[in-house]
Design a protein around this motif. Structure first.
Motif, short mmCIF file in Angstrom:
data_model
loop_
_atom_site.label_atom_id
_atom_site.label_comp_id
_atom_site.label_asym_id
_atom_site.label_seq_id
_atom_site.Cartn_x
_atom_site.Cartn_y
_atom_site.Cartn_z
N TYR A 64 0.93 -1.35 -0.02
CA TYR A 64 -0.10 0.00 -0.15
C TYR A 64 0.87 1.31 0.05
O TYR A 64 0.31 2.46 0.17
N GLY A 65 2.01 1.28 0.19
CA GLY A 65 2.99 2.38 -0.04
C GLY A 65 4.39 1.96 0.65
O GLY A 65 4.74 1.04 0.92
N THR A 66 5.06 3.13 0.37
CA THR A 66 6.53 2.74 0.97
C THR A 66 6.68 3.54 2.53
O THR A 66 6.25 4.75 2.35
N ARG A 67 7.08 2.70 3.31
CA ARG A 67 7.33 3.56 4.51
C ARG A 67 8.81 3.73 4.86
O ARG A 67 9.75 2.98 4.79
N LEU A 68 9.24 4.73 5.51
CA LEU A 68 10.38 5.31 5.71
C LEU A 68 10.59 6.03 6.97
O LEU A 68 9.56 6.75 7.37
N ILE A 69 11.83 5.98 7.41
CA ILE A 69 12.10 7.04 8.69
C ILE A 69 12.89 8.28 8.08
O ILE A 69 14.00 8.25 7.26
#
Length: 756
Positions: free
Chosen positions: A97-102
């Motif tokens: 559902y999407g790209t997760r990043l910090i």
């Protein structure tokens, strides 16, 4: 040493307080009590010094917490667009559902607000966000917040301990700036390159994911199904780059350097310093390669204290070194007391030391290994049951085989394979990974001991019994220590009385799951979203539910039946009813459709299916929602799934249909299409429950529904604000809200009303 222990107790207890004490007040009291202690007789001063030490630790932890809370996103800036400059940290992970990043925020460009230093972001457009890149970006933020339930993994607690204070969704219009030249950015880029190389050789496979997790800490690449296997065998800690792997690698480096120093002595350089320094540098390099995450930092601090104590030759006992290491970790990061891994790591080390003290002679290697495994297994029994609600019975054997296989064989080979410019070592490591998975899958077939949520006194009793059980042979009464574990293992929550029932609306985010318990039976109305192991199953096990006598699925929407398939695979399920029975085969279930007139009684509690009515539109899935009324001797609960206002009016207009209920669950999560005036007038509730996700994108509950309910003089309880809701239907209706009953200074509290 007692003064140091009192200081650490002050730091640790701060995390469990419902409200944060004033740091200046604690420090002032510490100074005052220290002055009073100095005036006491010499014999009593050491004991009197414990009080100011405790207050000093409490004040220090409160000061650090005050500083972190000051960085939180202001409440009135939630869900508003904020422009900022930030650097991508760690390894972004592209998902379905999407790209997760910090991102580490350098500065906030929107006037009037300052973002926390570290934010967690989701890009639903799945754009490319290279590690170490810098951006001028825009996002809508909200405070880091998770579902609040009594059992299972506490996302909010973990986020606070890790310092992630805000999360957001990225918006279009980003602009890339010059890449960061910071040392950690170079390390992150090197980590990303290693992951790309591993996947380039092995593909995006199961083996590549585990090798990436063991070498550079990319645990997010491991599939959720595999995490379930690790949890079922008690091997989760082997996949994370934790104290075990870092210490093992440091030990291997120390052994190699010891052998080298004997053959090639370095003139003028003490061997112990060479060995300790090399071991520490090896551990630091591995921690850096893993992204220098908070858990690896804690391990490095602990290892550094131990090695420094050995080098200085101060004659410190192992337990004194243990206390000093714990002191350094808590002083550097007082929020780590919220991480179970810290206490498991330190607890295991303490158990191993305790199992070997007071021995006249050292045991053989095999006997020492078995004694250590016994001590570790006994001492982790109570903490695992307390934190995770279950104990894999196969865990001691799985760990006895898995720890040396992963830490001494697979991890060193995977590191060498990732760093060497050759392909065959990666294929060899992948072959070892396949062997590891074969063993894990075989062990995962073994049964697990599932335990209900235990009260704190029983947990402390079991913990004391565990320590007593591994005591040296000379300690009397060790055989009786096992009896102290029995209350925790046998505990079951008290059931409702005959004719009464308990309802628990779980906090499943933007979904619905309500557990109804009578004296001897349990029924679940809806399951919430997918991933039953994430929220649903830990709550059921913690509440003492080992099987479901009934499962009602209101209709075929993922936020209502998304976890049904996993639930049925994990727990025995009796009767199944569904608003859309044609969806059941696809969920691996069989059952009947909900039809008006279906009724049954359990333990003096009556269950009546009121809908969907025959006239409900067949092409409207919400209109096909199953409507269930649960009635005890004096009070009733009405559940309607996502039934729209048109269906509510149909039922309200039926003469003789009993709808009056003390408690009403708002339809469709408080959407304006449900919980109409006619429905409220027919049900005449005293309390309305709303299950919705915090600041969800549908803006549920709708202001018009809240206004209509409040105008009717009805109390409102909401899972998005109050967490899980538990209601006892007896002579009256009494409720508790988790955010109110389990207050913590770091957890936002809801507005749970008083029972009528």
């Amino acid at each position: 040493m007692p003064v140091l222990i009192a200081l650490l107790c002050g730091i640790a207890i701060c995390a469990a307080l419902p409200a944060l004490p004033a740091a200046t007040g604690c420090l002032g009291l510490a100074v005052g009590t220290a002055a009073l202690a100095a005036c006491l007789p010499l014999r009593t001063r050491p004991w009197a010094a414990l009080i100011p030490a405790f207050l000093l630790g409490l004040g220090y932890a409160a000061w650090r917490a005050d500083y972190r809370m000051a960085q939180q996103l202001p409440a009135d800036w939630q869900q508003r667009s904020i422009v900022f400059v930030g650097e991508v940290r760690g390894l972004p992970q592209a998902g379905e559902y999407g790209t997760r990043l910090i991102m580490e925020v350098e500065r906030t460009l929107t006037p009037g607000v300052n973002l926390p230093q570290t934010v967690r972001l989701t890009d639903f457009l799945q754009r490319d966000w290279p590690t170490g890149s810098r951006w001028r970006a825009e996002a809508r933020f909200k405070r880091s917040r998770g579902t609040a339930n009594p059992f299972g993994f506490d996302v909010e607690q973990w986020q606070w301990s890790e310092g992630v204070l805000a999360s957001g969704s990225l918006r279009p219009g980003e602009r890339r700036l010059e890449d960061s030249r910071a040392p950690l950015a170079w390390v992150d880029r090197a980590r990303a390159a290693l992951v790309a190389r591993i996947e380039g050789v092995l593909g995006e496979s199961r083996e590549a994911a585990l090798i990436a997790a063991l070498t550079v800490g990319a645990q997010q690449r491991v599939a959720r199904e595999d995490w379930g296997l690790f949890a079922a065998t008690g091997l989760t800690h082997l996949v994370s780059i934790s104290g075990l792997h870092i210490t093992m690698l440091a030990g291997l480096a120390a052994a190699a350097l010891a052998c080298l120093s004997r053959r090639l002595p370095v003139l003028g350089f003490p061997p112990r310093l060479l060995i300790a320094g090399g071991a520490f540098l090896t551990a630091a390099a591995y921690a850096l390669l893993a992204g220098f995450s908070v858990p690896t930092q804690r391990t490095l601090f602990m290892l550094g204290v131990g090695l420094a104590s050995l080098c200085l030759r101060r004659g410190l006992s192992p337990f004194r070194i243990w206390w000093l290491a714990l002191a350094v970790v808590l002083l550097m990061d007082p929020f780590c007391v919220l991480a179970p891994g810290v206490w498991l790591s330190f607890g295991l080390v303490a158990a191993l030391m305790a199992s070997s003290i007071a021995r006249r002679r050292a045991p053989g290697k095999w006997r020492a290994a078995l004694a250590g495994q016994w001590a570790a297994g006994v001492c982790t029994l109570a903490p695992l049951a307390w934190w995770f609600g279950g104990i894999p019975l196969v865990s001691p054997l799985a760990n006895a085989l898995g720890i040396p296989y992963v830490s001494l064989l697979l991890t060193p080979l995977a590191l060498a394979a990732a760093l060497l410019p050759l392909e065959w070592p990666l294929h060899l490591a992948a072959w070892l990974v396949r062997g590891f998975y074969w063993g894990v899958e075989w062990f995962a077939q073994a049964p697990a001991l599932s335990l209900a949520g235990t009260p704190l006194p029983l947990f402390l009793l079991a913990l004391l019994g565990s320590v007593w059980l591994i005591a040296p042979r000379g300690v009397p009464g060790r055989g009786l220590a096992a009896l102290m574990l029995l209350p925790m293992l046998a505990y079951q929550p008290p059931p409702p009385a005959q004719g009464e029932f308990r309802a628990t609306m779980l906090d499943v985010g933007q979904g619905l799951a309500v557990l109804v318990q009578t004296r001897n039976r349990s029924l679940l109305f809806d399951t919430g979203l997918g991933g039953a192991e994430r929220i649903l199953l830990p709550q059921l096990r913690g509440l003492g539910v080992k099987e479901l006598d009934g499962l009602v699925l209101s209709h075929h929407h993922s936020d209502h039946d998304g976890a049904a398939a996993e639930l049925a695979a994990a727990l025995p399920v009796g009767r199944v009813l569904a608003g859309q029975p044609e969806s059941l085969p696809g969920l691996g279930l069989s059952g009947d459709g909900c039809r008006p007139g279906q009724s049954w009684a359990w333990d003096g509690v009556r269950f009546d299916v009121l809908g969907p009515p025959d006239a409900a539109p067949a092409n409207d899935e919400n209109a096909q929602s199953c409507i269930l009324r649960v009635a005890g001797m004096k009070h009733a609960l009405l559940l309607s799934g996502d039934a729209p206002e048109a269906v509510e009016r149909m039922l309200a207009a039926q003469p003789g249909l009993r709808l009056r209920s003390t408690v009403l669950a708002a339809g469709h999560h408080g959407s304006r299409t449900s919980t109409g005036a006619a429905w409220l007038a027919a049900a005449q509730p005293e309390v309305v429950l709303i299950s919705a996700g915090y600041l969800n994108r549908y803006r549920h509950p709708h202001p018009s529904v809240l206004r209509r309910v409040e105008e009717a003089g009805v109390a409102v309880l909401r899972t998005d604000l109050d967490g899980a809701l538990s209601l006892e239907f007896g002579d009256g209706v009494e409720w508790t809200c988790l955010r109110d009953s389990q207050r913590r200074y770091w957890r936002e509290r809801g507005d749970c009303g008083e029972p009528p």
